[in-house]
Motif scaffolding. Structure first.
Motif, PDB file in Angstrom:
ATOM      1  N   MET A 202     -12.897   9.800  47.021  1.00 19.29           N
ATOM      2  CA  MET A 202     -11.822  10.700  47.516  1.00 19.29           C
ATOM      3  C   MET A 202     -12.146  12.315  47.185  1.00 19.29           C
ATOM      4  O   MET A 202     -12.278  12.556  46.041  1.00 19.29           O
ATOM      5  N   ASN A 203     -12.103  13.188  48.206  1.00 18.58           N
ATOM      6  CA  ASN A 203     -12.016  14.392  48.006  1.00 18.58           C
ATOM      7  C   ASN A 203     -10.873  15.244  48.013  1.00 18.58           C
ATOM      8  O   ASN A 203      -9.844  14.682  48.367  1.00 18.58           O
ATOM      9  N   SER A 204     -11.058  16.459  47.390  1.00 19.05           N
ATOM     10  CA  SER A 204      -9.408  17.331  47.112  1.00 19.05           C
ATOM     11  C   SER A 204      -8.954  17.299  48.599  1.00 19.05           C
ATOM     12  O   SER A 204      -7.726  17.764  48.271  1.00 19.05           O
ATOM     13  N   THR A 205      -9.553  17.457  49.516  1.00 17.60           N
ATOM     14  CA  THR A 205      -8.867  17.551  50.798  1.00 17.60           C
ATOM     15  C   THR A 205      -7.842  16.413  51.000  1.00 17.60           C
ATOM     16  O   THR A 205      -6.940  16.530  51.856  1.00 17.60           O
ATOM     17  N   ASP A 206      -8.158  15.207  50.578  1.00 18.75           N
ATOM     18  CA  ASP A 206      -7.511  13.963  50.699  1.00 18.75           C
ATOM     19  C   ASP A 206      -6.190  13.988  49.951  1.00 18.75           C
ATOM     20  O   ASP A 206      -5.301  13.184  49.698  1.00 18.75           O
ATOM     21  N   THR A 207      -6.313  14.712  48.734  1.00 18.59           N
ATOM     22  CA  THR A 207      -5.443  14.388  47.636  1.00 18.59           C
ATOM     23  C   THR A 207      -4.519  15.773  47.491  1.00 18.59           C
ATOM     24  O   THR A 207      -5.023  16.894  47.467  1.00 18.59           O
ATOM     25  N   ALA A 208      -3.184  15.633  47.369  1.00 13.83           N
ATOM     26  CA  ALA A 208      -2.321  16.630  47.108  1.00 13.83           C
ATOM     27  C   ALA A 208      -2.210  16.937  45.562  1.00 13.83           C
ATOM     28  O   ALA A 208      -1.965  18.012  45.253  1.00 13.83           O
ATOM     29  N   ILE A 209      -2.170  15.775  45.008  1.00 12.81           N
ATOM     30  CA  ILE A 209      -2.175  15.955  43.368  1.00 12.81           C
ATOM     31  C   ILE A 209      -3.164  15.214  42.697  1.00 12.81           C
ATOM     32  O   ILE A 209      -3.296  14.150  42.923  1.00 12.81           O
ATOM     33  N   GLU A 210      -3.853  15.980  41.625  1.00 15.38           N
ATOM     34  CA  GLU A 210      -4.784  15.012  40.994  1.00 15.38           C
ATOM     35  C   GLU A 210      -4.312  15.305  39.518  1.00 15.38           C
ATOM     36  O   GLU A 210      -4.361  16.617  38.876  1.00 15.38           O
ATOM     37  N   VAL A 211      -4.382  14.242  38.668  1.00 17.73           N
ATOM     38  CA  VAL A 211      -3.945  14.542  37.345  1.00 17.73           C
ATOM     39  C   VAL A 211      -4.865  13.838  36.214  1.00 17.73           C
ATOM     40  O   VAL A 211      -5.018  12.467  36.614  1.00 17.73           O
ATOM     41  N   HIS A 212      -5.623  14.232  35.328  1.00 16.86           N
ATOM     42  CA  HIS A 212      -6.372  13.465  34.679  1.00 16.86           C
ATOM     43  C   HIS A 212      -6.171  13.601  33.282  1.00 16.86           C
ATOM     44  O   HIS A 212      -6.397  14.912  32.811  1.00 16.86           O
ATOM     45  N   GLU A 213      -6.011  12.711  32.696  1.00 14.67           N
ATOM     46  CA  GLU A 213      -5.917  12.664  31.050  1.00 14.67           C
ATOM     47  C   GLU A 213      -4.660  13.796  30.574  1.00 14.67           C
ATOM     48  O   GLU A 213      -5.113  14.462  29.618  1.00 14.67           O
ATOM     49  N   LEU A 214      -3.649  13.917  31.334  1.00 12.88           N
ATOM     50  CA  LEU A 214      -2.591  15.039  30.969  1.00 12.88           C
ATOM     51  C   LEU A 214      -1.982  14.676  29.545  1.00 12.88           C
ATOM     52  O   LEU A 214      -1.549  13.539  29.293  1.00 12.88           O
ATOM     53  N   ARG A 215      -1.923  15.752  28.749  1.00  7.13           N
ATOM     54  CA  ARG A 215      -1.243  15.460  27.595  1.00  7.13           C
ATOM     55  C   ARG A 215      -0.294  16.750  27.447  1.00  7.13           C
ATOM     56  O   ARG A 215      -0.739  17.961  27.692  1.00  7.13           O
ATOM     57  N   LYS A 216       0.882  16.476  26.754  1.00  2.00           N
ATOM     58  CA  LYS A 216       1.846  17.598  26.371  1.00  2.00           C
ATOM     59  C   LYS A 216       2.478  17.289  24.995  1.00  2.00           C
ATOM     60  O   LYS A 216       3.055  16.319  24.840  1.00  2.00           O
ATOM     61  N   THR A 217       2.174  18.152  23.939  1.00  2.00           N
ATOM     62  CA  THR A 217       2.858  17.951  22.682  1.00  2.00           C
ATOM     63  C   THR A 217       3.945  19.071  22.636  1.00  2.00           C
ATOM     64  O   THR A 217       3.675  20.066  23.079  1.00  2.00           O
ATOM     65  N   TYR A 218       5.112  18.794  21.943  1.00  2.00           N
ATOM     66  CA  TYR A 218       5.947  19.759  21.562  1.00  2.00           C
ATOM     67  C   TYR A 218       6.016  19.818  20.046  1.00  2.00           C
ATOM     68  O   TYR A 218       6.648  18.885  19.451  1.00  2.00           O
ATOM     69  N   GLY A 219       5.233  20.588  19.517  1.00  2.00           N
ATOM     70  CA  GLY A 219       5.260  20.288  17.804  1.00  2.00           C
ATOM     71  C   GLY A 219       4.617  19.028  17.709  1.00  2.00           C
ATOM     72  O   GLY A 219       3.662  18.421  17.814  1.00  2.00           O
ATOM     73  N   GLU A 220       5.298  18.156  16.649  1.00  2.00           N
ATOM     74  CA  GLU A 220       4.816  16.921  16.395  1.00  2.00           C
ATOM     75  C   GLU A 220       5.119  15.866  17.490  1.00  2.00           C
ATOM     76  O   GLU A 220       4.401  14.824  17.394  1.00  2.00           O
ATOM     77  N   LEU A 221       5.963  16.320  18.371  1.00  2.26           N
ATOM     78  CA  LEU A 221       6.289  15.317  19.511  1.00  2.26           C
ATOM     79  C   LEU A 221       5.113  15.075  20.654  1.00  2.26           C
ATOM     80  O   LEU A 221       4.899  16.122  21.207  1.00  2.26           O
ATOM     81  N   THR A 222       4.839  13.900  20.933  1.00  5.03           N
ATOM     82  CA  THR A 222       3.941  13.753  22.053  1.00  5.03           C
ATOM     83  C   THR A 222       4.620  13.377  23.293  1.00  5.03           C
ATOM     84  O   THR A 222       4.976  12.147  23.230  1.00  5.03           O
TER      85      THR A 222
END
Ligand SMILES: Nc1ncnc2c1ncn2[C@@H]1O[C@H](COP(=O)(O)OP(=O)(O)OP(=O)(O)O)[C@@H](O)[C@H]1O
Length: 299
Positions: free
Chosen positions: A1-21
């Motif tokens: 699939m190329n990016s013209t077929d995809t509206a959103i692509e998310v790969h291995e997304l991480r978000k930490t707030y201080g100690e909290l993942t």
């Protein structure tokens, strides 16, 4: 699939707030024209994920593309292509519904017709009323109207129908179906599993910042979990049988018992049943892991 077929692509997304993942390495794609429901309990990481995709929050790591653009770097032309209904708008509302929508319409290159949008969210009779004088559910409809006024290619709906009465929810679903027919891609979060089942093509279930299932709506939890269950009472005992042919099982049962089986039920697990099962297991596993960590830390 190329990016013209995809509206959103998310790969291995991480978000930490201080100690909290809050988001712990999730990956998913949303195809163009698809409605994807992101589901999960309070604190699972849904809003954090959505806000990163909208460009409102930085990510700790991972790759993200929204309409082919890194949301952290999306300019005005990118913003004009997306519509956002936040979890709470924080609008003071000292303008009328019509004024609010005309104000937002002027910010977009190809906005929808203001009166049509007001009618679509069922607020015709309130067009001249100050937003602060509306009920909570009516204000929420204004948020939805603002989200779609720019005729977005991609719409983010974060718990859009919270506070709606049942009738307003049904008309909101009709509105979303119209947007779907027009080809709008939609990312929806909701705690109403019936809403997700009605509107979603696929769903991702997040718990504790991780994706625990990702599948077409009808296949969440695996095929096995959706197989109907026939229940009845026989000789004072509760019996049950999982079967793909409940009618055949009931017919055989009626023949064998010579009449109506006592307490007969045919249960087809809903998305909500399957979801609670999935999230319940994850929750229990999380508690067990925490308990183990605490024991190990105590050593
Ligand atoms: N700005 C912040 N600072 C610190 N922690 C945060 C912040 N925002 C969210 N969190 C924490 O991150 C976790 C995920 O929160 P998030 O709002 O993404 O969950 P959610 O799945 O959207 O929940 P809900 O269904 O209640 O809206 C929670 O533990 C929350 O307390």
């Amino acid at each position: 699939m190329n990016s013209t077929d995809t509206a959103i692509e998310v790969h291995e997304l991480r978000k930490t707030y201080g100690e909290l993942t809050a988001v712990d390495g999730i990956s998913f794609d949303i195809h163009r024209g698809e409605t994807f429901a992101l589901l999960g309990p309070n604190g699972a990481g849904k809003s954090t994920t959505i806000e990163i995709l909208e460009g409102y929050r930085d990510r700790t790591s991972g790759d993200v593309r929204v309409l082919g653009v890194d949301p952290g770097r999306g300019g005005l032309d990118w913003k004009a292509r997306i519509g956002i209904v936040l979890q709470s708008s924080g609008e003071s509302g000292n303008v009328t519904v019509g004024e609010q929508l005309r104000h937002f319409a002027a910010l977009y290159p190809n906005p929808r017709d203001v009166d049509e949008v007001i009618a679509a969210v069922g607020l015709e009779s309130k067009a001249g009323v100050l937003i602060r004088k509306l009920s909570g559910g009516q204000r929420r409809r204004v948020d939805v109207a603002v989200g779609i006024i720019g005729a977005p290619e991609l719409l983010f709906l974060d718990e859009p129908t919270t506070g709606f009465d049942p009738e307003a929810r049904r008309s909101f679903w009709q509105l979303i179906r119209t947007l779907q027919r027009e080809g709008t891609s939609i990312l929806l979060t909701t705690h109403y599993l019936d809403e997700a089942a009605q509107l979603g093509d696929r769903a991702g279930i997040i718990a504790g910042g991780r994706m625990v299932d990702l599948a077409p709506i009808d296949e969440i939890g695996g095929r096995e979990s959706r197989v109907p269950l026939v229940r009845w009472v026989e000789g004072g005992e509760r019996r049950e049988q999982r079967t793909d042919s409940p009618a055949a099982v009931v017919t055989a049962l009626v023949a064998r018992l010579g009449g109506e089986p006592e307490g007969l039920e045919v249960i087809r697990p809903s998305l909500e049943d399957v979801y609670l099962d999935l999230v319940g297991h994850e929750h229990a596993a999380g508690i067990a892991a925490d308990a183990l960590n605490e024991t190990e830390t105590a050593r």
